[in-house]
Scaffold this motif. Structure first.
Motif, PDB file in Angstrom:
ATOM      1  N   THR A 114      -6.139  10.079   6.627  1.00 31.10           N
ATOM      2  CA  THR A 114      -5.123   9.265   5.969  1.00 31.10           C
ATOM      3  C   THR A 114      -5.761   8.446   4.855  1.00 31.10           C
ATOM      4  O   THR A 114      -6.726   7.723   5.083  1.00 31.10           O
TER       5      THR A 114
ATOM      6  N   HIS B 116      -0.930  11.248   3.707  1.00 28.69           N
ATOM      7  CA  HIS B 116      -1.346  11.823   4.987  1.00 28.69           C
ATOM      8  C   HIS B 116      -1.871  13.237   4.791  1.00 28.69           C
ATOM      9  O   HIS B 116      -1.230  14.083   4.183  1.00 28.69           O
TER      10      HIS B 116
ATOM     11  N   ILE C 191       0.833  -1.206   0.000  1.00 36.68           N
ATOM     12  CA  ILE C 191       0.000   0.000   0.000  1.00 36.68           C
ATOM     13  C   ILE C 191       0.865   1.253   0.000  1.00 36.68           C
ATOM     14  O   ILE C 191       2.043   1.222   0.347  1.00 36.68           O
TER      15      ILE C 191
ATOM     16  N   THR D 234      -5.314   5.486   2.084  1.00 34.07           N
ATOM     17  CA  THR D 234      -4.509   4.309   1.798  1.00 34.07           C
ATOM     18  C   THR D 234      -4.821   3.805   0.391  1.00 34.07           C
ATOM     19  O   THR D 234      -5.985   3.607   0.038  1.00 34.07           O
TER      20      THR D 234
ATOM     21  N   GLN E  24       0.467   5.290   1.511  1.00 26.02           N
ATOM     22  CA  GLN E  24      -0.363   6.122   2.378  1.00 26.02           C
ATOM     23  C   GLN E  24      -0.132   7.598   2.077  1.00 26.02           C
ATOM     24  O   GLN E  24       1.007   8.047   1.945  1.00 26.02           O
TER      25      GLN E  24
END
Length: 234
Positions: free
Chosen positions: A202, A198, A194, A204, A196
Motif C-alpha cells: 500500500t 493499493h 492522504i 500512501t 492511498q
C-alpha cells in the motif's frame, strides 16, 4: 540544449559502459552459483544493482562539481546557453544515464531470477500503479539532484575556494536538509489528507507534502539556474 545533453552523455559514456559491464559480469558470475546459493544469488544481484545506481548517481554529482571547480566550467559557461538550459540538460542527462544502468540491472536480475519477481509484480499491480512507480522513480532522481546542485552552487558562490567550497556545500546541504525536513513534517501535520494506492503493497501519498515538494523543486530549479547564469564567478 540538445547539444549539451549529447555532450554530457558522451562525457559519461565510458562510465555508463563500465558500470553496465560490471553489473552484467557480476550477474553472470552469480548465475553459475544459483543452484548452490539459491535465494542468496538473487539478493546479491539486487545488491549489485543498487550499488550500480549509487555509483551512477554520485557520478552525476561529480559532473556539476567539475563544471564549478575545473576547467570544464570555463568552456560551458562561455557558450550561449541560459542557466535554465544548463540545469535542464544536466537533469535530463542524469536521468538518462541512471535509467540506462537501472534497465541493465533489472534485465540481469530478471534473467537471474527467471522472471519470477517480474511475474508477481505484473499479476498484482494495475497499470496505473506501475506508471506511478515509474514516475516516482524519475521524480526522486530529478528532485534529489536539483536540491544537491542548488547546495553546490550556493557553496561555490558563498565560499569561493575549491576545497572550502566543497566542504561548505556539504554543510549547506546538511543545514538545508534539516530545514526542508522540518518544513515537510510541519506541513504533513497541518495538512494530513492522504491518498492511498493499493497494490501488493500500500502506497500512501500526502497531498500537502506532494504540493510542497513540487513548489520547492520549482523554486530550487529557477534559483539554481539564475545563480549559474548571473552569480557564478569562475
Amino acid at each position: 540544449m540538445l547539444n549539451l545533453i549529447k555532450y554530457e552523455i558522451r562525457g559519461k559514456f565510458l562510465t555508463i559502459l563500465g558500470i553496465s559491464l560490471t553489473v552484467i559480469m557480476g550477474n553472470l558470475l552469480l548465475m553459475t552459483k544459483i543452484d548452490s546459493w539459491q535465494v542468496g544469488a538473487s539478493v546479491l544481484s539486487g545488491v549489485i544493482g543498487i550499488g550500480a545506481l549509487i555509483v551512477m548517481f554520485l557520478s552525476s554529482l561529480t559532473l556539476m562539481s567539475d563544471y564549478l571547480y575545473n576547467e570544464q566550467g570555463y568552456l560551458l559557461f562561455t557558450l550561449p546557453q541560459t542557466g535554465l538550459s544548463i540545469m535542464v540538460s544536466r537533469l535530463v542527462a542524469a536521468v538518462m544515464q541512471i535509467s540506462i544502468v537501472t534497465i541493465v540491472s533489472l534485465l540481469m536480475f530478471c534473467l537471474l531470477d527467471q522472471g519470477r519477481m517480474f511475474n508477481i509484480i505484473m499479476h498484482n499491480s494495475e497499470v496505473s500503479e506501475l506508471l506511478y512507480s515509474l514516475l516516482m522513480f524519475l521524480w526522486s532522481i530529478v528532485s534529489a539532484l536539483t536540491f544537491i546542485y542548488f547546495c553546490m552552487v550556493v557553496g561555490k558562490i558563498a565560499l569561493r575556494g575549491k576545497k572550502v567550497g566543497k566542504i561548505g556545500s556539504f554543510i549547506i546541504f546538511f543545514v538545508f536538509s534539516m530545514v526542508r525536513n522540518g518544513l515537510t513534517l510541519m506541513i504533513s501535520n497541518i495538512f494530513p489528507q492522504i491518498i492511498q494506492l493499493h497494490s501488493f503493497t500500500t502506497v500512501t501519498v500526502n497531498v500537502g507534502m506532494t504540493i510542497f515538494d513540487i513548489v520547492t523543486f520549482a523554486i530550487l530549479l529557477m534559483a539554481t539556474s539564475y545563480l549559474l547564469e548571473h552569480k557564478v564567478d569562475l
